[in-house]
Scaffold this motif. Structure first.
Motif, PDB file in Angstrom:
ATOM      1  N   GLU A   1       0.929  -1.255  -0.023  1.00  0.00           N
ATOM      2  CA  GLU A   1      -0.104  -0.026   0.146  1.00  0.00           C
ATOM      3  C   GLU A   1       0.905   1.260   0.029  1.00  0.00           C
ATOM      4  N   THR A   2       2.165   1.252   0.687  1.00  0.00           N
ATOM      5  CA  THR A   2       2.745   2.311   0.974  1.00  0.00           C
ATOM      6  C   THR A   2       3.565   2.375  -0.670  1.00  0.00           C
ATOM      7  N   ARG A   3       4.004   1.400  -1.019  1.00  0.00           N
ATOM      8  CA  ARG A   3       4.549   1.534  -2.485  1.00  0.00           C
ATOM      9  C   ARG A   3       3.606   2.256  -3.538  1.00  0.00           C
ATOM     10  N   THR A   4       2.605   2.091  -3.301  1.00  0.00           N
ATOM     11  CA  THR A   4       1.455   2.482  -4.399  1.00  0.00           C
ATOM     12  C   THR A   4       1.159   4.083  -4.282  1.00  0.00           C
ATOM     13  N   ASP A   5       1.107   4.388  -2.845  1.00  0.00           N
ATOM     14  CA  ASP A   5       0.992   5.718  -2.550  1.00  0.00           C
ATOM     15  C   ASP A   5       2.206   6.553  -3.000  1.00  0.00           C
ATOM     16  N   ILE A   6       3.517   5.815  -2.928  1.00  0.00           N
ATOM     17  CA  ILE A   6       4.693   6.556  -3.250  1.00  0.00           C
ATOM     18  C   ILE A   6       4.545   6.752  -4.777  1.00  0.00           C
ATOM     19  N   LEU A   7       4.386   5.771  -5.524  1.00  0.00           N
ATOM     20  CA  LEU A   7       4.519   5.499  -6.911  1.00  0.00           C
ATOM     21  C   LEU A   7       3.287   6.762  -7.486  1.00  0.00           C
ATOM     22  N   SER A   8       2.298   6.923  -6.751  1.00  0.00           N
ATOM     23  CA  SER A   8       1.340   7.820  -7.395  1.00  0.00           C
ATOM     24  C   SER A   8       1.625   9.179  -6.960  1.00  0.00           C
ATOM     25  N   SER A   9       2.633   9.338  -5.991  1.00  0.00           N
ATOM     26  CA  SER A   9       3.021  10.667  -5.562  1.00  0.00           C
ATOM     27  C   SER A   9       4.043  11.370  -6.874  1.00  0.00           C
ATOM     28  N   GLY A  10       4.416  10.530  -7.569  1.00  0.00           N
ATOM     29  CA  GLY A  10       5.381  10.837  -8.535  1.00  0.00           C
ATOM     30  C   GLY A  10       7.001  10.406  -8.252  1.00  0.00           C
ATOM     31  N   PHE A  11       7.196   9.400  -7.370  1.00  0.00           N
ATOM     32  CA  PHE A  11       8.480   8.901  -7.116  1.00  0.00           C
ATOM     33  C   PHE A  11       8.644   7.807  -7.779  1.00  0.00           C
ATOM     34  N   ARG A  12       9.667   7.275  -7.912  1.00  0.00           N
ATOM     35  CA  ARG A  12       9.931   6.022  -8.569  1.00  0.00           C
ATOM     36  C   ARG A  12      10.213   4.688  -7.887  1.00  0.00           C
ATOM     37  N   SER A  13      10.698   4.854  -6.497  1.00  0.00           N
ATOM     38  CA  SER A  13      10.742   4.025  -5.408  1.00  0.00           C
ATOM     39  C   SER A  13      10.601   4.685  -4.083  1.00  0.00           C
TER      40      SER A  13
ATOM     41  N   ARG B   1       3.538  17.000  -1.305  1.00  0.00           N
ATOM     42  CA  ARG B   1       4.567  17.058  -2.685  1.00  0.00           C
ATOM     43  C   ARG B   1       4.083  18.368  -3.399  1.00  0.00           C
ATOM     44  N   ARG B   2       5.018  19.222  -3.771  1.00  0.00           N
ATOM     45  CA  ARG B   2       4.750  20.003  -4.664  1.00  0.00           C
ATOM     46  C   ARG B   2       4.588  19.824  -6.081  1.00  0.00           C
TER      47      ARG B   2
ATOM     48  N   LEU C   1      10.956  20.278  -3.018  1.00  0.00           N
ATOM     49  CA  LEU C   1      10.085  19.052  -3.228  1.00  0.00           C
ATOM     50  C   LEU C   1       8.803  19.042  -2.601  1.00  0.00           C
ATOM     51  N   PHE C   2       8.810  19.507  -1.532  1.00  0.00           N
ATOM     52  CA  PHE C   2       7.570  19.484  -0.601  1.00  0.00           C
ATOM     53  C   PHE C   2       7.078  21.192  -0.373  1.00  0.00           C
ATOM     54  N   LYS C   3       6.067  21.155   0.376  1.00  0.00           N
ATOM     55  CA  LYS C   3       5.347  22.255   0.951  1.00  0.00           C
ATOM     56  C   LYS C   3       4.848  21.980   2.124  1.00  0.00           C
TER      57      LYS C   3
END
Length: 295
Positions: A30-42, A95-96, A110-112
């Motif tokens: 679930e965490t990996r899905t959240d991360i990938l949907s936030s625009g990060f590759r890993s 995530r900005r 990267l963030f705000k």
């Protein structure tokens, strides 16, 4: 980061549980899905980006935490409030969007910050379940030797304020840092020479000064400039300067917009202009940050 392999080996028994907790977060589907949907590759890229972001704005985050502590009753006066029950300062990040960022944007962009709050340790442990509670206890236990060293090195040391960085869209990934708080010695000594009238005048100014330091620090993060002391500065009370990260010789380095606040001119940086316009206290930003460092 460690200075030598020997230090890294000695720290491994304490570091291992924290490292394993992060590994569990990396591998959670679930965490990996959240991360990938936030625009990060890993997950690794996400966590390293978060640490770089926090490090880039370390002065500002420390100032926000300190200002919140001062507004909650002062450093010494607020210690009982901070520890009964034990509390953690939460900073909420988002995530900005890459759209609108400078072309040569750095991880400091990267963030705000979307908000902040105080959370009791019990609330924190419940928030992240059994593994989160164990991880928190281990982090705090690992801090004990550092707390002893800080207390031994500085007789004015009071405590370390825990700051928890959380990204609401990726609840499985977070980061914690600790900022040491020390009691003020300079301002009480000055006030003692000015009597009751001086104390009343200072009390009237202090609230707006602290609020200015808090707002200015938050705006530095959200309007894309970074506050840092010059590399040559050895005094933790020295006033930071605004700057940006630029590419030089294949690496990203921080460069101040100027080397003295007296050289500030509107138009150098739009975000800095916005932050300067919001000041309430008298004497300018250099005076505000100088006094804030002494609180």
């Amino acid at each position: 980061m460690y200075c030598t392999k020997e230090c890294q080996k000695r720290a491994w028994p304490e570091h291992k549980p924290i490292c394993r907790a992060h590994a569990r977060g990396y591998n959670d589907p679930e965490t990996r899905t959240d991360i990938l949907s936030s625009g990060f590759r890993s997950p690794k890229e996400f966590f390293e980006g978060l640490m770089e972001f926090v490090d880039a704005h370390r002065w500002a985050f420390a100032a926000v935490a300190k200002a919140q502590m001062l507004l909650s009753g002062g450093i010494e006066g607020g210690l009982d409030w901070l520890q009964n029950p034990p509390k953690v300062f939460h900073l909420h990040l988002e995530r900005r969007e890459p759209r609108g960022l400078p072309e040569e944007s750095h991880l400091s962009c990267l963030f705000k910050v979307t908000g902040y709050s105080w959370v009791t340790v019990e609330e924190q442990r419940a928030m992240y379940g059994g593994s989160g509670a164990v991880e928190w206890d281990r982090i705090v236990t690992a801090r004990i030797p550092d707390e002893r060293d800080l207390a031994a090195a500085d007789p004015h040391y009071v405590c370390c304020l825990p700051v928890f960085y959380c990204i609401d869209s990726v609840p499985g990934m977070h980061y914690t840092s600790f900022f040491p708080l020390c009691r003020s010695t300079v301002i009480p000594a000055v006030l003692s020479r000015h009597g009751a009238a001086g104390q009343q005048q200072w009390d009237a100014q202090k609230q707006s000064l602290v609020q200015d330091a808090l707002d200015f620090s938050l705006l530095s993060i959200d309007t894309l400039f970074t506050l840092r002391r010059l590399d040559s500065s050895k005094d933790s009370r020295d006033v930071p300067l605004p700057g940006r990260f630029v590419r030089a010789r294949g690496a990203r380095v921080w460069r101040p917009l100027f080397t003295d606040w007296r050289d500030y001119r509107p138009g150098l940086h739009r975000g800095l202009d916005v932050a300067m316009q919001g000041l309430r206290s008298d004497g300018g930003i250099k005076n505000t940050l100088s006094l804030f460092a002494l609180l």
